[in-house]
Enzyme design. Structure first.
Site, short mmCIF file in Angstrom:
data_model
loop_
_atom_site.label_atom_id
_atom_site.label_comp_id
_atom_site.label_asym_id
_atom_site.label_seq_id
_atom_site.Cartn_x
_atom_site.Cartn_y
_atom_site.Cartn_z
N GLU A 104 0.97 -7.51 -0.40
CA GLU A 104 2.18 -6.91 -1.17
C GLU A 104 1.66 -8.64 -1.93
OE1 GLU A 104 4.50 -4.42 -1.47
OE2 GLU A 104 5.04 -5.71 -3.05
N ASP A 125 8.55 3.18 -2.04
CA ASP A 125 7.63 3.35 -0.67
C ASP A 125 8.65 2.02 -0.34
OD1 ASP A 125 5.83 1.79 0.80
OD2 ASP A 125 4.80 1.16 -0.57
N SER A 126 7.90 0.87 0.60
CA SER A 126 8.52 -0.42 0.63
C SER A 126 8.03 -1.30 -0.08
CB SER A 126 8.05 -0.55 2.04
OG SER A 126 6.66 -0.38 2.20
N CYS A 157 4.50 6.49 1.15
CA CYS A 157 4.95 5.51 1.90
C CYS A 157 4.28 6.23 3.71
CB CYS A 157 5.90 5.04 2.33
SG CYS A 157 5.92 3.39 3.73
N CYS A 169 -2.24 3.78 5.14
CA CYS A 169 -0.91 3.19 4.65
C CYS A 169 -1.55 2.49 3.66
CB CYS A 169 -0.49 1.53 4.96
SG CYS A 169 0.64 0.57 4.25
N HIS A 176 0.02 0.88 1.15
CA HIS A 176 -0.73 -0.31 0.50
C HIS A 176 -2.34 -1.00 0.92
CE1 HIS A 176 3.62 -1.59 0.87
NE2 HIS A 176 3.06 -2.70 0.69
N1 DGL Z 1 2.93 0.92 2.54
C1 DGL Z 1 3.73 1.57 3.34
C2 DGL Z 1 2.30 2.89 4.39
O1 DGL Z 1 2.06 3.69 3.43
C3 DGL Z 1 4.42 0.27 4.45
C4 DGL Z 1 3.69 -0.43 4.40
C5 DGL Z 1 5.01 -1.50 4.83
O2 DGL Z 1 5.97 -1.75 4.03
O3 DGL Z 1 4.54 -2.32 6.75
O4 DGL Z 1 2.81 2.82 5.34
#
Ligand code: DGL
Length: 254
Positions: free
Chosen positions: A149, A7-8, A70, A181, A183
């Site tokens: 984050e 993931d990011s 992600c 997302c 996050h």
């Molecule tokens: N966790 C990621 C997602 O599911 C991306 C969040 C990000 O880096 O903007 O889209």
């Protein structure tokens, strides 16, 4: 054998939890691209290039399957990743449009996602094929992944931001909100409080974990070894917060 969860940043920890709940023996390498976070502010080509490097790093660690935990990376880069790495099982995560559409009584659902996910052709196709007769409002939510984050889950500014994105969906009659997302899974309580008891919140993490358990051979048969990596270890504090205990994060070799 081992599987990589990528993931990011910390968002994929929501998927990791679900994965270990059904396959506690899985050996997992969690790779976060903190140097590239947030993907929501990046172009599809840039995200695809970063994903390719992250996937190579995962394979270098011995992964025999990759979970792209992600939505943004899945939406804009999973096809390219699959063509680049034929033979490697790759499981992505997409906004849970199908289960959300099955649940609605008002005929309106909301999808909360990053801007690149919201404007992707992959999500447009998802809506077209799995939400017939349902009005699907896909909302890009700049700033939300950054807040998660940064550990600002309970900050008033984050609640205000969630309200700003969710409010119009509720006003339009949405009775189901899909978390698009990883996050945002960490904001599920905030979203639920703002949306109220009559609105269902749907998250796809468990479904992705179940799918990974079926497509990555031998996934459940490890010793339960968990390793953490980041492309910027200085920005990786959120991993321990998301996981709920201290973790030792190594630099991704790339
Ligand atoms: N966790 C990621 C997602 O599911 C991306 C969040 C990000 O880096 O903007 O889209």
């Amino acid at each position: 054998m081992s599987v990589a969860v990528i993931d990011s940043g910390l968002g994929g920890v929501a998927v990791l939890r679900e994965l270990l709940a059904i396959a506690p023996g899985a050996n997992v390498d969690y790779l976060a691209d903190h140097a590239g976070h947030p993907y929501g502010n990046r172009s599809p080509a840039d995200i695809a290039a970063r994903m390719a490097r992250l996937a190579d790093a995962a394979l270098g660690l011995g992964a025999s399957g990759i979970i792209v935990a992600c939505n943004t990376a899945t939406a804009v880069a999973v096809d390219a990743l699959r063509s680049r790495l034929p033979g490697v099982p790759i499981v992505g995560i997409e906004p849970p449009v199908k289960p959300a559409a099955a649940l609605t009584r008002t005929g309106v659902i909301g999808v909360l996602a990053t801007a690149p996910t919201a404007s992707s052709s992959r999500v447009a196709r998802l809506v077209e094929s799995h939400a017939e007769g349902v009005r699907v409002l896909v909302t890009g939510c700049p700033g939300l992944a950054d807040a998660v984050e940064a550990g600002a889950i309970e900050a008033p500014a984050t609640t205000a931001l969630v309200r700003r994105y969710v409010g119009p969906l509720l006003a339009a009659g949405a009775d189901v909100l899909a978390i698009g997302c990883t996050h945002y899974a960490f904001l599920a309580d905030t979203i639920a409080t703002i949306a109220g008891a009559d609105v269902a919140i749907v998250d796809g993490s468990a479904a992705v974990a179940r799918r990974a358990a079926t497509v990555v051979p031998g996934l459940a048969e490890g010793a339960g070894r968990l390793r953490w990596y980041s492309s910027d270890v200085r920005a990786a504090d959120g991993l321990a917060r998301a996981w709920g205990e201290p973790v030792s994060v190594r630099p991704v070799a790339w």
